[in-house]
Design a protein around this motif. Sequence first.
Motif, PDB file in Angstrom:
ATOM      1  N   MET A   1       0.842  -1.171   0.000  1.00 18.22           N
ATOM      2  CA  MET A   1       0.000   0.000   0.000  1.00 18.22           C
ATOM      3  C   MET A   1       0.888   1.235   0.000  1.00 18.22           C
ATOM      4  O   MET A   1       1.773   1.379   0.837  1.00 18.22           O
ATOM      5  CB  MET A   1      -0.898  -0.018   1.238  1.00 18.22           C
ATOM      6  N   GLU A   2       0.639   2.116  -0.936  1.00 17.85           N
ATOM      7  CA  GLU A   2       1.441   3.316  -1.069  1.00 17.85           C
ATOM      8  C   GLU A   2       0.823   4.446  -0.251  1.00 17.85           C
ATOM      9  O   GLU A   2      -0.369   4.688  -0.298  1.00 17.85           O
ATOM     10  CB  GLU A   2       1.503   3.722  -2.536  1.00 17.85           C
ATOM     11  N   ARG A   3       1.665   5.123   0.488  1.00 12.28           N
ATOM     12  CA  ARG A   3       1.186   6.258   1.277  1.00 12.28           C
ATOM     13  C   ARG A   3       1.876   7.513   0.767  1.00 12.28           C
ATOM     14  O   ARG A   3       3.061   7.700   0.981  1.00 12.28           O
ATOM     15  CB  ARG A   3       1.472   6.067   2.747  1.00 12.28           C
ATOM     16  N   GLY A   4       1.115   8.347   0.124  1.00 11.99           N
ATOM     17  CA  GLY A   4       1.675   9.595  -0.370  1.00 11.99           C
ATOM     18  C   GLY A   4       1.096  10.756   0.411  1.00 11.99           C
ATOM     19  O   GLY A   4       0.235  10.605   1.261  1.00 11.99           O
ATOM     20  N   SER A   5       1.568  11.919   0.120  1.00 15.26           N
ATOM     21  CA  SER A   5       1.072  13.112   0.779  1.00 15.26           C
ATOM     22  C   SER A   5      -0.311  13.458   0.240  1.00 15.26           C
ATOM     23  O   SER A   5      -0.553  13.430  -0.961  1.00 15.26           O
ATOM     24  CB  SER A   5       2.031  14.269   0.535  1.00 15.26           C
ATOM     25  N   SER A   6      -1.230  13.787   1.113  1.00 12.42           N
ATOM     26  CA  SER A   6      -2.578  14.155   0.679  1.00 12.42           C
ATOM     27  C   SER A   6      -2.827  15.646   0.915  1.00 12.42           C
ATOM     28  O   SER A   6      -3.967  16.088   0.915  1.00 12.42           O
ATOM     29  CB  SER A   6      -3.618  13.323   1.428  1.00 12.42           C
ATOM     30  N   LYS A   7      -1.775  16.392   1.131  1.00 10.44           N
ATOM     31  CA  LYS A   7      -1.918  17.825   1.394  1.00 10.44           C
ATOM     32  C   LYS A   7      -2.048  18.586   0.089  1.00 10.44           C
ATOM     33  O   LYS A   7      -1.506  18.180  -0.944  1.00 10.44           O
ATOM     34  CB  LYS A   7      -0.724  18.344   2.180  1.00 10.44           C
ATOM     35  N   HIS A   8      -2.745  19.695   0.129  1.00  9.54           N
ATOM     36  CA  HIS A   8      -2.883  20.562  -1.034  1.00  9.54           C
ATOM     37  C   HIS A   8      -2.916  22.001  -0.565  1.00  9.54           C
ATOM     38  O   HIS A   8      -2.965  22.268   0.631  1.00  9.54           O
ATOM     39  CB  HIS A   8      -4.139  20.211  -1.853  1.00  9.54           C
ATOM     40  N   GLY A   9      -2.917  22.912  -1.486  1.00 10.24           N
ATOM     41  CA  GLY A   9      -2.803  24.328  -1.159  1.00 10.24           C
ATOM     42  C   GLY A   9      -4.091  24.940  -0.643  1.00 10.24           C
ATOM     43  O   GLY A   9      -5.179  24.368  -0.732  1.00 10.24           O
ATOM     44  N   ASP A  13      -8.172  23.952  -0.929  1.00  9.89           N
ATOM     45  CA  ASP A  13      -8.943  23.764   0.298  1.00  9.89           C
ATOM     46  C   ASP A  13     -10.233  24.581   0.266  1.00  9.89           C
ATOM     47  O   ASP A  13     -11.311  24.081   0.594  1.00  9.89           O
ATOM     48  CB  ASP A  13      -8.127  24.179   1.533  1.00  9.89           C
ATOM     49  N   GLU A  14     -10.140  25.840  -0.126  1.00  9.62           N
ATOM     50  CA  GLU A  14     -11.300  26.732  -0.185  1.00  9.62           C
ATOM     51  C   GLU A  14     -12.318  26.234  -1.209  1.00  9.62           C
ATOM     52  O   GLU A  14     -13.523  26.208  -0.944  1.00  9.62           O
ATOM     53  CB  GLU A  14     -10.864  28.162  -0.510  1.00  9.62           C
ATOM     54  N   GLN A  15     -11.825  25.821  -2.370  1.00 13.02           N
ATOM     55  CA  GLN A  15     -12.721  25.322  -3.414  1.00 13.02           C
ATOM     56  C   GLN A  15     -13.456  24.073  -2.934  1.00 13.02           C
ATOM     57  O   GLN A  15     -14.659  23.936  -3.118  1.00 13.02           O
ATOM     58  CB  GLN A  15     -11.927  25.008  -4.686  1.00 13.02           C
ATOM     59  N   GLU A  19     -17.613  23.376  -2.238  1.00 15.39           N
ATOM     60  CA  GLU A  19     -18.353  22.300  -2.898  1.00 15.39           C
ATOM     61  C   GLU A  19     -19.207  21.506  -1.931  1.00 15.39           C
ATOM     62  O   GLU A  19     -20.267  21.024  -2.294  1.00 15.39           O
ATOM     63  CB  GLU A  19     -17.389  21.370  -3.630  1.00 15.39           C
ATOM     64  N   VAL A  20     -18.761  21.354  -0.700  1.00 14.28           N
ATOM     65  CA  VAL A  20     -19.500  20.537   0.257  1.00 14.28           C
ATOM     66  C   VAL A  20     -20.240  21.377   1.301  1.00 14.28           C
ATOM     67  O   VAL A  20     -20.831  20.830   2.216  1.00 14.28           O
ATOM     68  CB  VAL A  20     -18.576  19.519   0.970  1.00 14.28           C
ATOM     69  N   LYS A  21     -20.226  22.680   1.173  1.00 13.83           N
ATOM     70  CA  LYS A  21     -20.838  23.570   2.159  1.00 13.83           C
ATOM     71  C   LYS A  21     -22.312  23.240   2.404  1.00 13.83           C
ATOM     72  O   LYS A  21     -22.759  23.143   3.540  1.00 13.83           O
ATOM     73  CB  LYS A  21     -20.694  25.019   1.712  1.00 13.83           C
ATOM     74  N   GLY A  22     -23.086  23.044   1.325  1.00 15.43           N
ATOM     75  CA  GLY A  22     -24.507  22.730   1.480  1.00 15.43           C
ATOM     76  C   GLY A  22     -24.743  21.405   2.178  1.00 15.43           C
ATOM     77  O   GLY A  22     -25.664  21.260   2.977  1.00 15.43           O
TER      78      GLY A  22
END
Length: 136
Positions: A1-9, A13-15, A19-22
């Motif tokens: 199982m590969e574990r990579g970084s799941s972080k983003h800018g 994050d804001e976008q 998308e899930v606000k509602g």
Amino acid sequence: MERGSSKHGPRLDEQMSQEVKGVVQGTAGSRVDEFRQAEPAGEDQPEPTTAPAGELRTGAPKGMSSADVEQRSRLGRYIGLSALPGDRQTLLRNAEQNEAPADILAELRRLPDGTEFQTVSEVWAALGHKNETSRW
């Protein structure tokens, strides 16, 4: 199982939060994408029942009032499944262990001696109350 970084800018994050606000806040009709809309009931699922014109749906089954349903439910809260089937003494002992109030214990003392009850509905009927005549 590969574990990579799941972080983003921060911009992504804001976008994503927009998308899930509602969904997160629970506002109706705020689905971002069409695929997120709730699907209608399938063919094999029953249609929602409605009361006949001019008649209010009370939430109680036919043959019982809402108060009857509530009282029978209250009685059932103090009779554990381990006590059924059981006679008057078994039901009383179980209700006492479940810390039933005095009025429930008094009702159970009115039950006929020597009769074994299978369900709370049978106990309710033996106390002189009506059960439902049919389910919806």
